[in-house]
Write a protein that holds these residues in place. Structure first.
Motif, PDB file in Angstrom:
ATOM      1  N   SER A  75       0.803  -1.223   0.000  1.00  0.00           N
ATOM      2  CA  SER A  75       0.000   0.000   0.000  1.00  0.00           C
ATOM      3  C   SER A  75       0.835   1.271   0.000  1.00  0.00           C
ATOM      4  N   PRO A  76       1.846   1.404   0.862  1.00  0.00           N
ATOM      5  CA  PRO A  76       2.614   2.653   0.874  1.00  0.00           C
ATOM      6  C   PRO A  76       3.311   2.954  -0.451  1.00  0.00           C
ATOM      7  N   SER A  77       3.748   1.921  -1.166  1.00  0.00           N
ATOM      8  CA  SER A  77       4.445   2.159  -2.432  1.00  0.00           C
ATOM      9  C   SER A  77       3.515   2.751  -3.481  1.00  0.00           C
ATOM     10  N   LEU A  78       2.204   2.560  -3.293  1.00  0.00           N
ATOM     11  CA  LEU A  78       1.212   3.137  -4.205  1.00  0.00           C
ATOM     12  C   LEU A  78       0.617   4.441  -3.668  1.00  0.00           C
ATOM     13  N   GLY A  79       1.046   4.823  -2.477  1.00  0.00           N
ATOM     14  CA  GLY A  79       0.479   6.018  -1.859  1.00  0.00           C
ATOM     15  C   GLY A  79      -0.860   5.786  -1.202  1.00  0.00           C
ATOM     16  N   LEU A  80      -1.276   4.519  -1.073  1.00  0.00           N
ATOM     17  CA  LEU A  80      -2.549   4.223  -0.418  1.00  0.00           C
ATOM     18  C   LEU A  80      -2.422   4.409   1.082  1.00  0.00           C
ATOM     19  N   ARG A  81      -3.481   4.917   1.707  1.00  0.00           N
ATOM     20  CA  ARG A  81      -3.474   5.198   3.148  1.00  0.00           C
ATOM     21  C   ARG A  81      -4.639   4.436   3.800  1.00  0.00           C
ATOM     22  N   PRO A  82      -4.468   3.147   4.042  1.00  0.00           N
ATOM     23  CA  PRO A  82      -5.595   2.353   4.537  1.00  0.00           C
ATOM     24  C   PRO A  82      -5.979   2.680   5.973  1.00  0.00           C
TER      25      PRO A  82
END
Length: 401
Positions: free
Chosen positions: A238-245
């Motif tokens: 997730s962090p590598s895609l900029g996702l903030r779950p």
């Protein structure tokens, strides 16, 4: 003496027939190899569907399990024990999500994510029942997880499922933006779709998810059961895609073969929980937590994650070279030690052909050969596996076609 034929026969008579097993009986393993009842060795590129991250019969894991079994296995969650908090703290540091709920499998971790997304909005006084999921998604086979799983092959026999689920194409940011509204409780996404064919979502799709969640307030659930915990050479995708779950489901490799999974929570979602909202009899028992702590020590403290990144790059190069020799391989997708080879035809013949070569691979999404080897695999073993896979492809489909 019990033979392989005997094992298969008694299962046929007494087990629920929901698994289409390969016709081999494994009795032991060592490292990246499994051995059948006749002592034949197989190089394992499945690792129990991404579970046996430390390979088979890992010395530290085996010793830790043995020692824990001689002390205390299980107390239930009615009492404290010394390992659950330690494991939760390590996962918090690794993920940036401060709280954990432990369970036994990935589908349970997804169920908890869906349940607490609903709980969060109930606590706010504005129930938001809707979920948005992606086409080609696979989140599990229990009723809630199945409801956000896309393939009708899994869904249809068990309808009606949980309502208010909208599926959008996994490569259509505009459709995602249109689907997420003020009725959407959460968006659920696998950063790399596993069962759906090893399909990484794009940066544009990740940005659209973030934008939609920011615009509407919808929560974000990241399903990293298969792609997380070092599988791609990073702690999480997730962090590598900029996702903030707000919630994250993890499992598979966490116990390195001992059943354990977890849902990780942001503070705001965790704050909505109350005593009695959820539970698990076995979740986070001492045996499972001990195994998970050994896995994390190997992954983070002993350099295994860096090893995955290094050998993963080697695997990628070898897979692209393989694709150049076999034009019916349409695409090579994945990262680290999670790869899919998409063919222009059904991939089923490869499974038996590879088995005959002494290689274990998996098929998913009908046309994709999926590779999920143990994290400990070496570059030399990858080279060996590519030679065996090359021979299996030629045996199944002939030369260049």
């Amino acid at each position: 003496m019990t033979t392989a034929t005997d094992v298969i026969a008694i299962e046929k008579d007494h087990l629920l027939q929901v698994y289409r097993r390969g016709s081999v009986v494994f009795e032991r393993g060592r490292g990246c190899r499994l051995f059948d009842a006749d002592g034949r060795s197989y190089l394992d590129l499945i690792s129990g569907v991404g579970v046996a991250a430390l390979g088979h019969a890992h010395p530290r894991l085996a010793a830790a399990i043995s020692a824990q079994a001689q002390e205390l296995l299980h107390t239930s969650n009615l009492f404290f024990h010394p390992l659950q908090g330690e494991l939760a703290a390590r996962l918090s540091t690794l993920s940036g999500l401060p709280r954990a709920f432990f369970c036994n499998s990935g589908t349970e971790a997804v169920e908890a994510s869906l349940k607490f997304a609903r709980r969060y909005w109930h606590t706010q006084g504005h129930p938001r029942p809707g979920f948005v999921a992606l086409e080609h998604s696979f989140h599990g086979r229990t009723m809630g997880s199945l409801s956000v799983t896309w393939d009708d092959h899994y869904r249809a026999p068990f309808a009606p499922l949980i309502p208010d689920v909208t599926f959008v194409p996994a490569d259509d940011p505009a459709a995602l933006a249109a689907a997420v509204t003020e009725r959407t409780g959460a968006v659920i996404v696998e950063p790399i779709q596993g069962e759906g064919g090893v399909r990484p979502i794009s940066a544009a799709m990740a940005a659209a998810i973030n934008d939609a969640c920011s615009r509407t307030g919808a929560l974000l659930i990241a399903d990293e059961v298969q792609c997380g915990l070092g599988r791609t050479g990073r702690a999480f995708c997730s962090p590598s895609l900029g996702l903030r779950p707000d919630l994250m489901a993890i499992g598979k490799s966490l116990g390195a073969g001992v059943p354990i999974a977890a849902t990780l929570f942001s503070d705001r979602v965790a704050a909505a929980a109350a005593f009695g909202d959820h539970g698990s009899t076995y979740g986070g028992n001492l045996l499972a937590c001990r195994a998970a702590l050994v896995f994390l020590e190997e992954l983070v403290d002993n350099g295994l994650m860096a090893h995955v990144a290094k050998v993963g790059a080697h695997a990628e190069a070898r897979l692209h070279a393989l694709a150049a020799r076999h034009p019916y391989i349409r695409a090579v997708r994945g990262a680290g030690l999670m790869w899919g080879l998409e063919l222009d035809r059904p991939a089923a013949p490869i499974l038996d052909a590879a088995l005959q070569q002494g290689l274990l691979v998996n098929r998913t999404a009908e046309t994709v050969i999926r590779l999920l080897p143990p994290y400990i695999i070496t570059a030399a073993e990858i080279d060996e596996a590519m030679g065996l896979l090359d021979a299996a492809l030629t045996a199944a489909f002939g030369g260049r076609q």
